[in-house]
Design an enzyme around this catalytic site. Sequence first.
Site, PDB file in Angstrom:
ATOM      1  N   SER A 246       0.736  -1.250  -0.061  1.00  0.00           N
ATOM      2  CA  SER A 246       0.131  -0.012  -0.019  1.00  0.00           C
ATOM      3  C   SER A 246       0.744   1.433  -0.008  1.00  0.00           C
ATOM      4  O   SER A 246       1.817   1.252   0.470  1.00  0.00           O
ATOM      5  CB  SER A 246      -0.801   0.095   1.050  1.00  0.00           C
ATOM      6  OG  SER A 246      -0.233   0.398   2.459  1.00  0.00           O
ATOM      7  N   ASP A 247       0.540   2.252  -0.806  1.00  0.00           N
ATOM      8  CA  ASP A 247       0.980   3.602  -0.200  1.00  0.00           C
ATOM      9  C   ASP A 247       0.544   3.893   1.266  1.00  0.00           C
ATOM     10  O   ASP A 247      -0.342   3.166   1.770  1.00  0.00           O
ATOM     11  CB  ASP A 247       0.315   4.680  -1.276  1.00  0.00           C
ATOM     12  CG  ASP A 247       1.492   5.752  -1.307  1.00  0.00           C
ATOM     13  OD1 ASP A 247       2.168   6.127  -0.336  1.00  0.00           O
ATOM     14  OD2 ASP A 247       1.275   6.545  -2.310  1.00  0.00           O
ATOM     15  N   TRP A 248       1.456   4.945   1.855  1.00  0.00           N
ATOM     16  CA  TRP A 248       1.107   4.999   3.119  1.00  0.00           C
ATOM     17  C   TRP A 248      -0.211   5.497   3.587  1.00  0.00           C
ATOM     18  O   TRP A 248      -0.481   6.595   3.062  1.00  0.00           O
ATOM     19  CB  TRP A 248       2.442   5.933   3.603  1.00  0.00           C
ATOM     20  CG  TRP A 248       3.537   5.064   4.341  1.00  0.00           C
ATOM     21  CD1 TRP A 248       4.200   5.263   5.334  1.00  0.00           C
ATOM     22  CD2 TRP A 248       4.247   4.014   3.522  1.00  0.00           C
ATOM     23  NE1 TRP A 248       5.182   4.506   5.291  1.00  0.00           N
ATOM     24  CE2 TRP A 248       5.346   3.562   4.350  1.00  0.00           C
ATOM     25  CE3 TRP A 248       3.978   3.623   2.199  1.00  0.00           C
ATOM     26  CZ2 TRP A 248       6.184   2.629   3.853  1.00  0.00           C
ATOM     27  CZ3 TRP A 248       4.801   2.483   1.674  1.00  0.00           C
ATOM     28  CH2 TRP A 248       6.023   2.084   2.716  1.00  0.00           C
TER      29      TRP A 248
END
Length: 737
Positions: free
Chosen positions: A268-270
Amino acid sequence: MKKKFPGLLILGIVLLLASCTSKKEKEKSPITKANHDIEAKIDSILPLLTLEEKVDLCHAQSKFSTKGVARLGIPEIWMSDGPHGVRAEISWDSWDYAGWTNDSITAFPALTCLAATFNPDLAGEFGFNLGEEARYRKKDVLLGPGVNIYRTPFNGRNFEYLGEDPFLASTMVVPYIQGVQKNGVAACVKHFALNNQEHWRDVVNVEVSDRALYEIYLPAFKAAVQEGNSWAIMGAYNKFRGQYTTHHELLTNKILKRDWGFDGVVISDWSSAHSTLEAANNGLDIEMGTGTDGLGTTTENHYQHYYLANPFLEKLKSGEISEAVLNDKVKRVLRLRLRTNMKDDRPLGSLNTPEHHEVARKVATEGIVLLKNEDNFFPIEDKKGLTIAVIGENATRSMTAGGGSSELKPQFEISPLEGIKARFKKAKVIHTMGYETGISEYDVVHPPKLNQDSLKAEAIKIAKTADVVLFVGGLNKSHLQDSEGDDRQQYGLPFGQEALINELSHVNENLGFILLTGNAVAMPWLGQVKGLIESWYLGSMAGHAIADVVSGDVNPSGKLPFSFPKQLEDNAAHAFGETSYPGVDMTQHYKEDILVGYRWHDTKNIEPLYAFGFGLSYTNFKLDNISSDKENYTQNDQIKIKTAVSNTGDLAGAEVVQVYVGKKDSKVDRALKELKGFTKVFLDKGENKSVTIEIPVEKLAFYNEEQSDWEIETGDYQVYVGNASNHISETLKITVK
């Protein structure tokens, strides 16, 4: 009481047994054999893990790391931002820097510059040297490169990407990935997918046709997976057709993992995960950053509250989610480790070596684009009695600072002023700021502190005394400019630069502009400058590279990886109003469809200010004797386009031969032409070379939405050969039967 064996010994025995191979297996190719060994090791480790240990492998334990399994000797995974340099060490649970003194690195040029080189071999060198630095810093995953398509010049992160053309991005990203991963460090290609703006990035819903999706926005990701063999992919923040892209049934499960056969991890992106069920069932493998942005939750053990942590575990125990779903994620995570930090022959890496600095300088010089050169303003000769006034804050401002996750802590950064002073030892070089901007800080705009009128007055004063004026301006990596977190709010130059340029031209007509930017900008001042160089963000060796080109030590050969529209409305995304960009009620429709960048300019007959693929040289080139190997092709053939390239000038240099293909009588709407091949040719003065560019006929296919598949139309095609999208030397006709 049974004797307990240490975890490392247990794992070692398991791996030893798994590595045993039959005679038949030993006869396999090295790649097949290595993959077989990895899969055997994964199958042997999986039964040793408890349910809780498996779940722990699927989410963060800190800002940039995930848990290992200590009892089995399975190491943690450590990640770092870094598409063009390994980011400084971040604290365990905040965005504060950890304050290390040994995490300074080489800052390589931003990826717009790499794309502008049109040199895939150099992309491989870039990736390898960057990977060496990541390995030395003991990183397992490098969060980059970015391959999102340049759709609007307002996008704050365009400087991190590889331009507006899917073929160019696909061609450049593959050797980059391969170079990084030779070091036993995973490239994590981002942001999958349709993250083409920063404004509303975490909430905007993108609506786009299947044709545009497959023909424009996915090809670079597909190349990264199927040709580059990327070991990791990062999800994006935005939604697509109402579902968040980080855990998306169509994008992640069907296209990425099933259709393309991706066997790596989806990270995931953050804070881009939003649901336990969707994250579990729609292909997310490692969840990072949720609720830990330094401003969010302070709940004790909050990493255990991630969607893929305790909530995931509970649904597994209840049977709501099958353990087979978890096992697929764990296999991918173990595969990542066996390719990186559990790989026996992993190299050691290196940091800040002369080789790294040389590659950074080479990429910078090959990526710099000469846009205007009236009266041969460039190159400038270093001679006694010459006074050069270098004016502009960007002449001294750090361009490795700011920008969000691309911010770097280089061992050194040569500013444009430093580079010019070091190269021009005979001439007198003087400098003043001319204008000032505020400091760079994420998500905050800091106003200037100095008196702008006084700065302008001083600039005009020294410009009057100089023989040559070099204005070093443009954008910087601050909020609402070239930065993660939001988009630009104006197409023109900020901080009064346009007025300053005009006033400088009134007192000194020998005015050149060194433009530092990752985006196209309006140029109402273009007629006031004799020379214009697009210099991007060039990293550690910026000043030396700029001086190399300004002095003529290096002949510029960069080509624009995106179009510069004359006015914002000439850009396709902005031509349809707010529904297309930035969207209305958090939904946007890509109304330009497949006509992105030069495709829009060409097809709609809208003249750009500077075209995709354009770039001048200090010498002259000629393309002639252009031909195809045949007139008629079958769908399994290779089209071979041959041309002679001559350097007719007085200096050695490099030209980029570009081949575009179009079909005027197609049964579907098409762009006038699309880039299908290119090659960079280096020639001494007077030299002539014959080059051949091969294009598989299958690359002429369009995505047929009625069949949900690619289709190659039969009939006549036009082949355009030139050195820019709007500068075609010859058009050929071929037929596909």
